[in-house]
Design a protein around this motif. Structure first.
Motif, PDB file in Angstrom:
ATOM      1  N   HIS A  67       0.817  -1.225   0.000  1.00 31.75           N
ATOM      2  CA  HIS A  67       0.000   0.000   0.000  1.00 31.75           C
ATOM      3  C   HIS A  67       0.845   1.266   0.000  1.00 31.75           C
ATOM      4  O   HIS A  67       1.996   1.253   0.422  1.00 31.75           O
ATOM      5  CB  HIS A  67      -0.875   0.020   1.257  1.00 31.75           C
ATOM      6  CG  HIS A  67      -2.025  -0.931   1.193  1.00 31.75           C
ATOM      7  ND1 HIS A  67      -2.957  -1.034   2.185  1.00 31.75           N
ATOM      8  CD2 HIS A  67      -2.398  -1.820   0.235  1.00 31.75           C
ATOM      9  CE1 HIS A  67      -3.849  -1.959   1.864  1.00 31.75           C
ATOM     10  NE2 HIS A  67      -3.528  -2.455   0.682  1.00 31.75           N
ATOM     11  N   GLN A  68       0.214   2.357  -0.424  1.00 30.41           N
ATOM     12  CA  GLN A  68       0.751   3.689  -0.207  1.00 30.41           C
ATOM     13  C   GLN A  68       0.479   4.056   1.253  1.00 30.41           C
ATOM     14  O   GLN A  68      -0.605   3.781   1.773  1.00 30.41           O
ATOM     15  CB  GLN A  68       0.044   4.710  -1.106  1.00 30.41           C
ATOM     16  CG  GLN A  68      -0.218   4.248  -2.537  1.00 30.41           C
ATOM     17  CD  GLN A  68       0.831   4.692  -3.518  1.00 30.41           C
ATOM     18  OE1 GLN A  68       1.383   5.775  -3.384  1.00 30.41           O
ATOM     19  NE2 GLN A  68       1.140   3.860  -4.498  1.00 30.41           N
ATOM     20  N   LEU A  69       1.464   4.681   1.899  1.00 33.92           N
ATOM     21  CA  LEU A  69       1.263   5.135   3.278  1.00 33.92           C
ATOM     22  C   LEU A  69       1.126   6.652   3.249  1.00 33.92           C
ATOM     23  O   LEU A  69       2.102   7.375   3.025  1.00 33.92           O
ATOM     24  CB  LEU A  69       2.445   4.720   4.144  1.00 33.92           C
ATOM     25  CG  LEU A  69       2.807   3.225   4.120  1.00 33.92           C
ATOM     26  CD1 LEU A  69       3.979   2.942   5.042  1.00 33.92           C
ATOM     27  CD2 LEU A  69       1.607   2.364   4.483  1.00 33.92           C
ATOM     28  N   ILE A  70      -0.093   7.113   3.443  1.00 38.44           N
ATOM     29  CA  ILE A  70      -0.346   8.557   3.333  1.00 38.44           C
ATOM     30  C   ILE A  70      -0.868   9.041   4.667  1.00 38.44           C
ATOM     31  O   ILE A  70      -1.966   8.667   5.081  1.00 38.44           O
ATOM     32  CB  ILE A  70      -1.330   8.852   2.186  1.00 38.44           C
ATOM     33  CG1 ILE A  70      -0.782   8.240   0.882  1.00 38.44           C
ATOM     34  CG2 ILE A  70      -1.549  10.352   2.030  1.00 38.44           C
ATOM     35  CD1 ILE A  70      -1.649   8.481  -0.336  1.00 38.44           C
ATOM     36  N   GLY A  71      -0.076   9.888   5.336  1.00 41.75           N
ATOM     37  CA  GLY A  71      -0.419  10.229   6.703  1.00 41.75           C
ATOM     38  C   GLY A  71      -0.544   8.934   7.496  1.00 41.75           C
ATOM     39  O   GLY A  71       0.308   8.050   7.392  1.00 41.75           O
ATOM     40  N   GLN A  72      -1.597   8.796   8.252  1.00 45.21           N
ATOM     41  CA  GLN A  72      -1.785   7.562   9.024  1.00 45.21           C
ATOM     42  C   GLN A  72      -2.561   6.498   8.247  1.00 45.21           C
ATOM     43  O   GLN A  72      -2.866   5.436   8.785  1.00 45.21           O
ATOM     44  CB  GLN A  72      -2.498   7.873  10.352  1.00 45.21           C
ATOM     45  CG  GLN A  72      -1.610   8.607  11.362  1.00 45.21           C
ATOM     46  CD  GLN A  72      -0.411   7.774  11.821  1.00 45.21           C
ATOM     47  OE1 GLN A  72      -0.562   6.645  12.274  1.00 45.21           O
ATOM     48  NE2 GLN A  72       0.798   8.321  11.678  1.00 45.21           N
ATOM     49  N   ALA A 114      -1.426  13.381  -0.152  1.00 41.12           N
ATOM     50  CA  ALA A 114      -0.169  13.503   0.609  1.00 41.12           C
ATOM     51  C   ALA A 114       0.255  14.960   0.730  1.00 41.12           C
ATOM     52  O   ALA A 114       0.694  15.411   1.799  1.00 41.12           O
ATOM     53  CB  ALA A 114       0.928  12.674  -0.065  1.00 41.12           C
ATOM     54  N   CYS A 115       0.127  15.707  -0.361  1.00 38.21           N
ATOM     55  CA  CYS A 115       0.544  17.118  -0.328  1.00 38.21           C
ATOM     56  C   CYS A 115      -0.388  17.944   0.553  1.00 38.21           C
ATOM     57  O   CYS A 115       0.063  18.836   1.288  1.00 38.21           O
ATOM     58  CB  CYS A 115       0.579  17.702  -1.741  1.00 38.21           C
ATOM     59  SG  CYS A 115       1.953  17.071  -2.739  1.00 38.21           S
ATOM     60  N   GLN A 116      -1.661  17.635   0.479  1.00 39.50           N
ATOM     61  CA  GLN A 116      -2.623  18.392   1.292  1.00 39.50           C
ATOM     62  C   GLN A 116      -2.349  18.145   2.776  1.00 39.50           C
ATOM     63  O   GLN A 116      -2.326  19.080   3.580  1.00 39.50           O
ATOM     64  CB  GLN A 116      -4.029  17.964   0.886  1.00 39.50           C
ATOM     65  CG  GLN A 116      -5.152  18.677   1.633  1.00 39.50           C
ATOM     66  CD  GLN A 116      -5.785  17.740   2.642  1.00 39.50           C
ATOM     67  OE1 GLN A 116      -6.189  16.635   2.294  1.00 39.50           O
ATOM     68  NE2 GLN A 116      -5.848  18.179   3.892  1.00 39.50           N
ATOM     69  N   LEU A 117      -2.101  16.890   3.126  1.00 38.37           N
ATOM     70  CA  LEU A 117      -1.788  16.582   4.538  1.00 38.37           C
ATOM     71  C   LEU A 117      -0.466  17.205   4.965  1.00 38.37           C
ATOM     72  O   LEU A 117      -0.330  17.725   6.079  1.00 38.37           O
ATOM     73  CB  LEU A 117      -1.745  15.067   4.750  1.00 38.37           C
ATOM     74  CG  LEU A 117      -3.098  14.331   4.731  1.00 38.37           C
ATOM     75  CD1 LEU A 117      -2.868  12.827   4.878  1.00 38.37           C
ATOM     76  CD2 LEU A 117      -4.006  14.844   5.851  1.00 38.37           C
ATOM     77  N   ALA A 118       0.530  17.153   4.078  1.00 39.01           N
ATOM     78  CA  ALA A 118       1.838  17.731   4.413  1.00 39.01           C
ATOM     79  C   ALA A 118       1.710  19.233   4.640  1.00 39.01           C
ATOM     80  O   ALA A 118       2.269  19.790   5.585  1.00 39.01           O
ATOM     81  CB  ALA A 118       2.847  17.452   3.292  1.00 39.01           C
TER      82      ALA A 118
END
Lengths: 525, 525
Positions: free
Chosen positions: B6-11, B47-51
């Motif tokens: 899987h992709q790990l995006i945030g949690q 990912a960018c929005q969370l970052a």
């Protein structure tokens, strides 16, 4: 001293034969002698060849010798006397007091960098001692210092004919780092450039440095500048000017076989935020102080307050009335060049034509100047500002746009929509502090310098100054073009592993002969 | 732990649906499960929005909290235990001891940056106190600190699946600076990446940080990486890999509406100079030690000794004989990927086809590996090397080219014709010192690290290390990708002028609550 209209290459004075550059008196529109023949590839080649051959020895001059050189430049600029001020007045339209102040700043800047060189902090020395018994692998002896990047091309700026030109901040910091400098003179003040260039040339001779440490070239149009920054010996570029000029240099530098860094300081509208309590308490005084800042140098400062943000209401009305009153009694100042005057007029027209702004004041006192700056104030809504990028463009001159916001949330939204800025200014009272805490993260992301209860025009040359900021304020937000940290733009680290003491640079030897601050095994000594 | 692909995006753990990536066991050529579906624009967006939403709070975490976070990542990586080593062995062909050592280095690196964060030197605090009585103008109170640049995109490297990958040097230094990190996993070791990524994800949760501080994306081909670095929220890029890969990233980053810095560590042939006295004294030992360095990691080190320079003669003959002997008994090691094996074979063929080199030794012991690295030595004349750029190209693997020079003058000429390098190594005796003094200025201009009587493979993670160098060794010679100074790549200065104490960041307050080293009115306190 008679001006000769020559290129100054190393210790030579060379008459180039390309299309001549003449200064134009912006107040009268008259041409000023002499003409400066544009240099060609052969002048660029000679300057680069001399700079390259000077590089290895210049970058290893002792701290004392290099510091003395910068001080000698300052002394020689001062020794030019009034002829420098008079020529600069003719070429730029700037008043005597401004130019005398700028000369003081320029020489003070050279002397400050002289102190920086001597202190040696810029060497950023880091020593990790050998650990021969470490398990599983021993550690080598590792020592790091900074060395000069290589010959630097500096483009003189129009708006500071001394402090950002031939011997200005870019040149001073590059020379301090140990980089030879080749300046392309700004075509608006060629005579001022020659005078200062001869002072630097003389300092090179007095200090017995290799002649290639400094050259001054002239060129109409872009050809000479392009030839200079595509030369493989040039290793960095310093520039202050327009966004289009800066991006063109970056494009060229990025597309070299070996890309090089361009430190371009370009455009900024420098938002000023009038916080509610401060505005309520002193709208009138703020309005007058605002126009005094706006009019400085006919608005031709990188840090000119081009954008005012405040919440709509009676207090903002008082501020605007005071500002409008101050604008209407502002005497038009002569702009630096007929070209800047034309660009200012075009910028005002673009704002007026946008249909999104209302003009709330303009100075219209009579003037005989051929390049007058009529201070102008516009008003727009936050919604229109956010939705129309034309309102975000820098108009170089005494023009400012006031944005009425409905509340602090909308004001912050306006800030989030801004491009990168050199400065962001807050006018505040204690009652505003809580609201400011919420704004600060945005301001830190948007600007290189955050000011409280003062005005952004006026950039102190000191250790803590940041004259830089996120794109498009500059090409490189990780640097500053004013202040002592500017030296780091022209340095790169080199690590020495297990070299015998006698082969190490002095800065890295065990006995610390330069007596500088160093990081020894992670501890500052 | 079962790998999920899987992709790990945030949690979150998200199954993407693009073309799947599979690791290939380079020794057997067999595919390794699971497949990792390539992410698309929607994964990049999330990912960018969370970052971005994590950025303002993460960059202002206390020094203690951020240091604890990096230590927790190290602890969680260690807690993965042998499953990490075993998966990495399968995916990379690297032996257990090497990977255990690399894990130690990776965790040590995180803990070193933890110490760097706590010490606070990286804040580079400069305070110039107000001078209200200065004439003609008072000076404001000016204070500078460094702040994080913004979310950083890190591209995992093939050759260090731990130390230059998901939680490697780029990630550690960016997180230390206060930047959220989005890693694009290298497609050669997706399972190793997932394991480490889950350790970082867990550390984020344990430390109660905003989830966007870290994400890990997978993508076959270049689309996902391009989408990532063109996202306006990404503010810098870290990359270790090929010259073509690095220049492609730079091109994209430079052509964004807002250009951003790319820190690419690309290619280097790492010249090793055998000085006459040292060569005379120990040609045989040097020959054997050379091949030991050349064979480390099947030559897949950025600092692999790809070029030997020496003066023609009997001693060089002895060196070559010893090296040839060591090469012929070198057991072929498995290369990292079938692609690297193919590129190595093509590189050897290009050298052979040049007609300018003679092959003096090649390992040809039998192997069952499908991606074997046969160590190979070539010889060429200095004249041919200078005139033929094909001989300057990095051949990634255990290949080296010995250049015979007629004398020290020609040897220096060869050095002057080299492109920028990560390292330059000298083998010397005391009788060589005078000659070395003449070489050092050239070496300083050409390389980021200069070594004496050792070999360039092996990069210590410490304060003084420079793993960088002039183009094309890296995209930015003013930085390092290994060692504590790597943190400066992801910082920018902000100046605070006349802000009240209560609104200043703690680092800048009068009472120095962080107890850090600061420059106060030019004096280090």
């Amino acid at each position: 001293m008679d001006l000769q209209g020559h290129q100054l290459i190393g210790q030579q004075s060379i008459a180039a034969t390309g299309k001549p550059i003449y200064a134009i008196n912006p107040a009268t529109g008259q041409r000023i002698e002499p003409g400066y023949g544009s240099g060609s590839m052969s002048e660029v080649e000679l300057a680069c060849q001399l700079a390259w051959s000077a590089f290895d020895s210049y970058r290893e001059t002792t701290l004392t010798d290099r510091a003395d050189f910068l001080e000698t430049i300052a002394t020689e600029i001062e020794a030019l006397g009034d002829v420098l001020i008079e020529r600069a007045m003719l070429e730029t339209g700037l008043p005597r007091a401004r130019l005398e102040g700028e000369r003081g700043r320029t020489c003070g800047q050279l002397r400050l960098f002289s102190n920086v060189i001597r202190a040696g902090e810029w060497l950023d020395v880091r020593i990790d001692s050998a650990l021969p018994d470490r398990s599983p692998h021993p550690r080598s002896d590792l020592r790091q210092r900074q060395i000069a990047l290589g010959p630097v091309a500096v483009f003189g700026a129009s708006n500071f004919p001394l402090a950002f030109s031939v011997a200005g901040g870019d040149t001073a910091s590059a020379l301090a780092a140990g980089c030879p400098v080749i300046v392309k003179a700004h075509s608006a003040h060629p005579g001022t450039s020659e005078l200062v260039g001869r002072a630097v040339q003389k300092a090179v001779a007095i200090c017995k440095l290799p002649e290639g440490v400094f050259s001054l070239l002239y060129g109409a149009g872009n050809d000479l500048g392009q030839a200079l920054i595509t030369d493989p010996r040039i290793q960095a570029v310093g520039f202050t000017g327009s966004r289009s000029g800066g991006t063109a240099l970056m494009h060229t530098a990025n597309n070299r076989p070996q890309p090089i860094p361009v430190y371009a300081e370009m455009s900024s509208i420098n938002p000023v935020i009038l916080m509610p309590a401060a505005l309520e308490a002193r709208a009138d005084a703020l309005g007058h102080a605002f126009i005094a800042s706006l009019n400085m140098g006919a608005g031709q400062f990188c840090t000119n307050p081009g954008l005012i943000l405040a919440i709509k209401g009676e207090a903002l009305g008082r501020f605007m009335a005071a500002a409008a009153d101050a604008v209407s009694t502002s005497a038009p100042q002569t702009m630096l060049t007929p070209g800047i005057y034309a660009a200012y007029s075009a910028g005002l027209k673009q704002l007026r034509d946008s249909g999104k702004v209302s003009e709330i004041a303009a100075s219209n006192l009579p003037t005989e100047s051929k390049s007058p700056c009529h201070s102008t104030l516009f008003l727009a809504s936050a919604t229109d500002f956010i939705s129309d990028e034309r309102l975000h463009a820098e108009v170089f001159g005494s023009c400012s746009l006031i944005i009425e916001c409905s509340d602090m949330t909308q004001l912050q939204e306006v800030l989030e929509h801004l491009e990168g800025q050199l400065t962001a200014t807050l006018h505040m009272d204690e009652a505003d502090h809580d609201a400011i805490k919420r704004l600060l993260p945005t301001l830190e992301r948007k600007a290189g310098r955050i000011l409280a209860n003062t005005w952004p025009t006026g950039v102190e040359v000191c250790q803590a100054m940041v004259h830089g900021g996120p794109w498009p304020a500059t090409s490189n937000s990780r640097s500053t073009s004013v202040g002592t940290a500017a030296i780091y733009r022209f340095l790169r680290p080199v690590c020495y592993q297990d070299l015998p003491q006698m082969l190490l640079p002095e800065a890295l030897r065990d006995d610390n002969p330069l007596a500088i601050s160093r990081l020894l095994n992670g501890i500052r000594e």
